[in-house]
Design a protein around this motif. Sequence first.
Motif, PDB file in Angstrom:
ATOM      1  N   VAL A 173       0.736  -1.234   0.043  1.00  0.00           N
ATOM      2  CA  VAL A 173      -0.241  -0.068   0.185  1.00  0.00           C
ATOM      3  C   VAL A 173       0.671   1.157   0.229  1.00  0.00           C
ATOM      4  N   LEU A 174       2.005   1.026   0.975  1.00  0.00           N
ATOM      5  CA  LEU A 174       3.143   2.912   0.732  1.00  0.00           C
ATOM      6  C   LEU A 174       3.468   2.696  -0.543  1.00  0.00           C
ATOM      7  N   VAL A 175       4.048   1.528  -0.847  1.00  0.00           N
ATOM      8  CA  VAL A 175       4.887   1.724  -2.486  1.00  0.00           C
ATOM      9  C   VAL A 175       3.152   2.019  -3.327  1.00  0.00           C
ATOM     10  N   GLY A 228      -7.220   2.090   0.059  1.00  0.00           N
ATOM     11  CA  GLY A 228      -6.675   1.641   1.582  1.00  0.00           C
ATOM     12  C   GLY A 228      -6.082   2.983   2.225  1.00  0.00           C
ATOM     13  N   LEU A 229      -5.676   4.076   1.183  1.00  0.00           N
ATOM     14  CA  LEU A 229      -5.354   5.300   1.844  1.00  0.00           C
ATOM     15  C   LEU A 229      -6.695   6.511   1.906  1.00  0.00           C
ATOM     16  N   VAL A 230      -6.962   6.480   1.020  1.00  0.00           N
ATOM     17  CA  VAL A 230      -7.773   7.527   1.318  1.00  0.00           C
ATOM     18  C   VAL A 230      -9.376   7.368   0.791  1.00  0.00           C
ATOM     19  N   PRO A 231     -10.813   7.375   1.468  1.00  0.00           N
ATOM     20  CA  PRO A 231     -11.697   6.576   1.364  1.00  0.00           C
ATOM     21  C   PRO A 231     -12.333   7.563  -0.017  1.00  0.00           C
ATOM     22  N   GLY A 232     -13.449   6.282  -0.130  1.00  0.00           N
ATOM     23  CA  GLY A 232     -14.487   6.726  -1.086  1.00  0.00           C
ATOM     24  C   GLY A 232     -14.194   6.407  -2.761  1.00  0.00           C
ATOM     25  N   GLY A 233     -14.709   6.145  -3.386  1.00  0.00           N
ATOM     26  CA  GLY A 233     -14.601   5.343  -5.052  1.00  0.00           C
ATOM     27  C   GLY A 233     -14.905   3.753  -4.211  1.00  0.00           C
ATOM     28  N   PRO A 234     -14.024   2.880  -5.132  1.00  0.00           N
ATOM     29  CA  PRO A 234     -14.546   1.759  -5.020  1.00  0.00           C
ATOM     30  C   PRO A 234     -13.696   0.913  -3.970  1.00  0.00           C
TER      31      PRO A 234
END
Length: 328
Positions: free
Chosen positions: A282-284, A296-302
């Motif tokens: 997720v970081l990379v 996984g970092l920013v909410p929203g979308g699928p």
Amino acid sequence: MTVRALEGTAPEEAYAGPPPTVRPAADQPVPGPPRQEAPAEQPEPAPPTPYLLAMRTVGWAWWRPVAGFALIAFLLAVGFVLTRIADLLTGTGADLDPVPLTWRGLLVTGLLLALALPAVLLAWPLVHGVGPGRGLSVAGRLRWPLLGRSTVLALATVGVAVALGVAGAVLLAGREVPGPVPELPWVLVVGLLTAPLRAAGEELLFRGYLSQAVAGWIGRPRVGAAVAALVSAVLWAALYGTDDLAGFVGRVALGLAASAVVLLTGGIEAAVALHAVCGVVVLVLGAVLGEGAVPGLVPGGPGAVFVLVAALGLAAFVGLVARRGTRS
């Protein structure tokens, strides 16, 4: 003695062998060779104590885990105060929110959460009076071959699933791709160095000490393992917030999978590998594509689709670990 006297002595008789034996009567039993007693059977070694019930074998008392949590909380509180001081002096923006991705924030936050590793290792000798190995595995140590093999399995399952989920979010759902984050090389270097330590600290605390404490309080292997898995997964997911429902459910699923492999292998090695691989992937992806590209970092979308694809990878990882067990 004269020669004549010597001549009168009878000569020695030659040896004719043992005297003949008498044939035993028909009704008289014939003695056989001495009977040898069968060797006593060695008792089978007792099975090792389950990993989650390790606290039950070292002078169990209900208050010991409470004292251990108090010690761990104190050490983490000291680290948190130092983190706040560093934030005020340098403006690192260090908190549990993964956005924005900066190398200073990753460094301070990663070291803060990694502090759980020495805190738990100290709680075992200071509170329970034994070495910290019982918090690592049933073998009383960290099994490096199992950790390495589990990392490969996690990359081939969960790592691929997370990458496919991000690709689907970008290509099929039109999720925004802002582009690489500022200071990308430093973000990658610091993230790759701190993510495994952070994962080890969190897993040792939640899937290790917390799960062992819950199972120890319950005292029944199966019920204790089930309750410990649910409690540790929900508390760990809530640590990162509950605003994003899809993200919260995804973290709960990750926690349950980590508890499953802990139960299967009798230690935290596979859970640490799973957690570290998820964090690194997720970081990379977030650093290279931009935070907005990764659900996984920013909410929203699928987000729900992303969680579903990642859950399939988690199930594949648990299945492979269950098939291979603790074999090196």
